[in-house]
Design a protein around this motif. Structure first.
Motif, PDB file in Angstrom:
ATOM      1  N   SER A   1       0.042   5.198  -0.192  1.00  0.00           N
ATOM      2  CA  SER A   1       0.399   6.454  -0.862  1.00  0.00           C
ATOM      3  C   SER A   1      -0.801   7.169  -1.461  1.00  0.00           C
ATOM      4  O   SER A   1      -0.788   8.387  -1.616  1.00  0.00           O
TER       5      SER A   1
ATOM      6  N   GLY B   1      -5.377   6.884  -2.579  1.00  0.00           N
ATOM      7  CA  GLY B   1      -6.671   6.213  -2.585  1.00  0.00           C
ATOM      8  C   GLY B   1      -7.104   5.662  -1.240  1.00  0.00           C
ATOM      9  O   GLY B   1      -6.996   6.306  -0.197  1.00  0.00           O
TER      10      GLY B   1
ATOM     11  N   GLY C   1       4.056   1.817  -0.393  1.00  0.00           N
ATOM     12  CA  GLY C   1       3.963   2.498  -1.684  1.00  0.00           C
ATOM     13  C   GLY C   1       5.331   2.372  -2.326  1.00  0.00           C
ATOM     14  O   GLY C   1       6.210   1.720  -1.777  1.00  0.00           O
ATOM     15  N   ARG C   2       5.502   3.006  -3.504  1.00  0.00           N
ATOM     16  CA  ARG C   2       6.785   2.814  -4.187  1.00  0.00           C
ATOM     17  C   ARG C   2       7.712   4.026  -4.162  1.00  0.00           C
ATOM     18  O   ARG C   2       8.903   3.879  -4.356  1.00  0.00           O
ATOM     19  N   ASP C   3       7.144   5.210  -3.937  1.00  0.00           N
ATOM     20  CA  ASP C   3       7.940   6.436  -3.978  1.00  0.00           C
ATOM     21  C   ASP C   3       8.381   6.803  -2.555  1.00  0.00           C
ATOM     22  O   ASP C   3       7.621   7.392  -1.782  1.00  0.00           O
TER      23      ASP C   3
ATOM     24  N   ASP D   1       8.182  -2.097  -4.000  1.00  0.00           N
ATOM     25  CA  ASP D   1       7.261  -2.716  -4.945  1.00  0.00           C
ATOM     26  C   ASP D   1       6.865  -4.047  -4.294  1.00  0.00           C
ATOM     27  O   ASP D   1       7.746  -4.878  -4.030  1.00  0.00           O
ATOM     28  N   VAL D   2       5.585  -4.225  -4.017  1.00  0.00           N
ATOM     29  CA  VAL D   2       5.178  -5.399  -3.228  1.00  0.00           C
ATOM     30  C   VAL D   2       5.609  -6.722  -3.864  1.00  0.00           C
ATOM     31  O   VAL D   2       5.753  -7.725  -3.180  1.00  0.00           O
ATOM     32  N   ARG D   3       5.855  -6.697  -5.177  1.00  0.00           N
ATOM     33  CA  ARG D   3       6.288  -7.933  -5.852  1.00  0.00           C
ATOM     34  C   ARG D   3       7.702  -8.325  -5.433  1.00  0.00           C
ATOM     35  O   ARG D   3       8.125  -9.445  -5.647  1.00  0.00           O
TER      36      ARG D   3
ATOM     37  N   GLY E   1      -3.033  -2.486  -5.007  1.00  0.00           N
ATOM     38  CA  GLY E   1      -3.678  -3.320  -6.027  1.00  0.00           C
ATOM     39  C   GLY E   1      -3.710  -2.604  -7.356  1.00  0.00           C
ATOM     40  O   GLY E   1      -3.511  -1.383  -7.436  1.00  0.00           O
TER      41      GLY E   1
ATOM     42  N   ASN F   1     -10.555  -6.207  -0.511  1.00  0.00           N
ATOM     43  CA  ASN F   1     -11.010  -6.975  -1.659  1.00  0.00           C
ATOM     44  C   ASN F   1     -11.955  -6.073  -2.461  1.00  0.00           C
ATOM     45  O   ASN F   1     -11.704  -4.880  -2.588  1.00  0.00           O
TER      46      ASN F   1
ATOM     47  N   TYR G   1      -9.220  -8.865 -13.305  1.00  0.00           N
ATOM     48  CA  TYR G   1      -9.381  -8.203 -11.995  1.00  0.00           C
ATOM     49  C   TYR G   1     -10.204  -9.082 -11.053  1.00  0.00           C
ATOM     50  O   TYR G   1      -9.796  -9.352  -9.921  1.00  0.00           O
TER      51      TYR G   1
ATOM     52  N   LYS H   1      -9.358 -11.057  -7.470  1.00  0.00           N
ATOM     53  CA  LYS H   1     -10.095 -10.783  -6.230  1.00  0.00           C
ATOM     54  C   LYS H   1     -10.805 -12.054  -5.723  1.00  0.00           C
ATOM     55  O   LYS H   1     -10.947 -12.233  -4.512  1.00  0.00           O
TER      56      LYS H   1
ATOM     57  N   VAL I   1     -15.244   3.015  -5.515  1.00  0.00           N
ATOM     58  CA  VAL I   1     -14.711   4.028  -4.606  1.00  0.00           C
ATOM     59  C   VAL I   1     -13.997   5.108  -5.434  1.00  0.00           C
ATOM     60  O   VAL I   1     -13.318   4.797  -6.421  1.00  0.00           O
TER      61      VAL I   1
ATOM     62  N   GLN J   1     -10.658   4.249  -9.885  1.00  0.00           N
ATOM     63  CA  GLN J   1     -12.020   4.465 -10.397  1.00  0.00           C
ATOM     64  C   GLN J   1     -11.984   5.344 -11.655  1.00  0.00           C
ATOM     65  O   GLN J   1     -12.739   5.111 -12.606  1.00  0.00           O
TER      66      GLN J   1
HETATM   67  N1  LIG Z   1     -11.355   2.174  -6.278  1.00  0.00           N
HETATM   68  C1  LIG Z   1     -12.297   1.257  -6.259  1.00  0.00           C
HETATM   69  O1  LIG Z   1     -13.394   1.455  -6.820  1.00  0.00           O
HETATM   70  C2  LIG Z   1     -12.102  -0.026  -5.504  1.00  0.00           C
HETATM   71  C3  LIG Z   1     -13.250  -0.775  -5.164  1.00  0.00           C
HETATM   72  C4  LIG Z   1     -13.091  -1.968  -4.471  1.00  0.00           C
HETATM   73  C5  LIG Z   1     -11.826  -2.400  -4.117  1.00  0.00           C
HETATM   74  N2  LIG Z   1     -10.718  -1.659  -4.477  1.00  0.00           N
HETATM   75  C6  LIG Z   1      -9.414  -2.181  -4.066  1.00  0.00           C
HETATM   76  O2  LIG Z   1      -8.874  -1.295  -3.102  1.00  0.00           O
HETATM   77  C7  LIG Z   1      -7.442  -1.323  -3.162  1.00  0.00           C
HETATM   78  C8  LIG Z   1      -6.932   0.094  -3.285  1.00  0.00           C
HETATM   79  O3  LIG Z   1      -7.428   0.638  -4.500  1.00  0.00           O
HETATM   80  P1  LIG Z   1      -7.441   2.210  -4.779  1.00  0.00           P
HETATM   81  O4  LIG Z   1      -8.713   2.502  -5.463  1.00  0.00           O
HETATM   82  O5  LIG Z   1      -7.047   2.933  -3.577  1.00  0.00           O
HETATM   83  O6  LIG Z   1      -6.276   2.257  -5.887  1.00  0.00           O
HETATM   84  P2  LIG Z   1      -5.345   3.453  -6.372  1.00  0.00           P
HETATM   85  O7  LIG Z   1      -5.893   4.769  -5.964  1.00  0.00           O
HETATM   86  O8  LIG Z   1      -5.089   3.187  -7.808  1.00  0.00           O
HETATM   87  O9  LIG Z   1      -4.003   3.195  -5.522  1.00  0.00           O
HETATM   88  C9  LIG Z   1      -3.301   2.003  -5.725  1.00  0.00           C
HETATM   89  C10 LIG Z   1      -2.313   1.839  -4.597  1.00  0.00           C
HETATM   90  O10 LIG Z   1      -1.646   0.579  -4.777  1.00  0.00           O
HETATM   91  C11 LIG Z   1      -0.238   0.803  -4.792  1.00  0.00           C
HETATM   92  N3  LIG Z   1       0.433  -0.145  -5.680  1.00  0.00           N
HETATM   93  C12 LIG Z   1       0.064  -0.547  -6.916  1.00  0.00           C
HETATM   94  N4  LIG Z   1       0.964  -1.391  -7.426  1.00  0.00           N
HETATM   95  C13 LIG Z   1       1.930  -1.546  -6.480  1.00  0.00           C
HETATM   96  C14 LIG Z   1       3.129  -2.285  -6.406  1.00  0.00           C
HETATM   97  N5  LIG Z   1       3.537  -3.072  -7.422  1.00  0.00           N
HETATM   98  N6  LIG Z   1       3.878  -2.204  -5.276  1.00  0.00           N
HETATM   99  C15 LIG Z   1       3.505  -1.415  -4.245  1.00  0.00           C
HETATM  100  N7  LIG Z   1       2.370  -0.671  -4.264  1.00  0.00           N
HETATM  101  C16 LIG Z   1       1.596  -0.742  -5.368  1.00  0.00           C
HETATM  102  C17 LIG Z   1      -0.070   2.233  -5.303  1.00  0.00           C
HETATM  103  O11 LIG Z   1       1.201   2.708  -4.917  1.00  0.00           O
HETATM  104  P3  LIG Z   1       2.001   3.805  -5.816  1.00  0.00           P
HETATM  105  O12 LIG Z   1       1.517   5.150  -5.361  1.00  0.00           O
HETATM  106  O13 LIG Z   1       3.421   3.541  -5.493  1.00  0.00           O
HETATM  107  O14 LIG Z   1       1.644   3.542  -7.252  1.00  0.00           O
HETATM  108  C18 LIG Z   1      -1.232   2.925  -4.595  1.00  0.00           C
HETATM  109  O15 LIG Z   1      -0.901   3.241  -3.273  1.00  0.00           O
HETATM  110  C19 LIG Z   1      -7.077  -2.218  -4.356  1.00  0.00           C
HETATM  111  O16 LIG Z   1      -6.736  -3.498  -3.886  1.00  0.00           O
HETATM  112  C20 LIG Z   1      -8.381  -2.265  -5.152  1.00  0.00           C
HETATM  113  O17 LIG Z   1      -8.471  -3.440  -5.906  1.00  0.00           O
HETATM  114  C21 LIG Z   1     -10.823  -0.471  -5.138  1.00  0.00           C
END
Ligand SMILES: NC(=O)c1ccc[n+]([C@@H]2O[C@H](COP(=O)([O-])OP(=O)(O)OC[C@H]3O[C@@H](n4cnc5c(N)ncnc54)[C@H](OP(=O)(O)O)[C@@H]3O)[C@@H](O)[C@H]2O)c1
Length: 215
Positions: A16, A18, A37-39, A59-61, A82, A130, A144, A148, A177, A182
């Motif tokens: 959904s 990022g 995603g959840r929505d 909800d992945v849980r 995540g 990761n 966090y 990981k 990212v 972020q």
């Molecule tokens: N951003 C960074 O700097 C960075 C760097 C390294 C690794 N990562 C990793 O990359 C992955 C994606 O991160 P992002 O930066 O794209 O995060 P983000 O923009 O905050 O997006 C998080 C995503 O996870 C989904 N999500 C969270 N909780 C959930 C749940 N309980 N059930 C189903 N979906 C759920 C959200 O869905 P909803 O829209 O439904 O909330 C959303 O699609 C994560 O594993 C993160 O740890 C991120």
């Protein structure tokens, strides 16, 4: 679910927003997408913007066998969903630990387990998003990084366990990212957030593409 076309099928959790969303953009020309995603309504709208896609709203849980009913073959499973909970050991309570491990680790294990028959049937692959935090920890990052590190243990084990079954496993470890996550991290650090200063989600998606296309 079988692909309504002859395209290979990719399920992407966290599609959904990022990084997951950018991975969906990247794989859309070559795969039928299941968008996590959840929505559900927002995912339906997103799906309509791709050549071949459908929502996987959950909800992945809460994944159960019925969540994946009908997914008989699966070429690519990307775990991108995540959460990031920053805070010191002194600050973070049981719920913060539990929620992060439930989403970032336990749900990955469960969804993978539920989908392994479909992945084996397709000779498919699992790709985990990761983080550099899968190798390093520091003040405020125990939860966090803990999730990981654990995710890396999971993917390292899975890679060896599934080698003979023809399922490939990749773990991608980006630095910072430019996503909502972020922005949250900058809030925690009390720093001004400038998205252009960081890795773009589309660049991480290129790494996923490399893994998907590798022989
Ligand atoms: N951003 C960074 O700097 C960075 C760097 C390294 C690794 N990562 C990793 O990359 C992955 C994606 O991160 P992002 O930066 O794209 O995060 P983000 O923009 O905050 O997006 C998080 C995503 O996870 C989904 N999500 C969270 N909780 C959930 C749940 N309980 N059930 C189903 N979906 C759920 C959200 O869905 P909803 O829209 O439904 O909330 C959303 O699609 C994560 O594993 C993160 O740890 C991120």
């Amino acid at each position: 679910m079988t692909s309504p076309t002859s395209l290979p099928v990719a399920l992407i959790t966290g599609a959904s927003r990022g990084i997951g969303r950018a991975i969906a953009d990247e794989l859309a020309p070559t795969h039928h997408l299941l968008l996590g995603g959840r929505d559900g309504a927002a995912l339906k709208e997103l799906a309509s913007s791709y050549p071949s896609a459908e929502p996987f709203a959950l909800d992945v849980r809460e994944a159960t066998a019925s969540s994946v009913e009908g997914i008989d073959t699966l070429d690519v499973l990307v775990h991108s969903a995540g959460v990031l909970r920053m805070g010191t050991i002194a600050e973070l309570d049981d719920d913060a630990w539990r929620e992060s491990f439930e989403i970032n680790v336990f749900a990955v294990a469960k969804l993978t387990r539920l989908l392994l028959p479909a992945l084996r049937a397709a000779g498919g692959q699992v790709i985990a998003i990761n983080s550099g935090s899968g190798y390093n920890s520091g003040a405020g990052s125990a939860v966090y990084s803990g999730t990981k590190f654990a995710l890396r243990a999971l993917t390292d084990a899975l890679r060896e366990e599934e080698r003979a079954n023809g399922v490939r496993v990749s773990s991608i470890h980006p630095g910072r990212v430019a996503t909502d996550m972020q922005a949250e991290l900058h809030d925690y650090e009390g720093k001004e957030y400038s998205p252009g200063s960081w890795i773009q989600p589309s660049q991480v998606a290129k790494a996923v593409r490399l893994a998907v296309d590798a022989s």
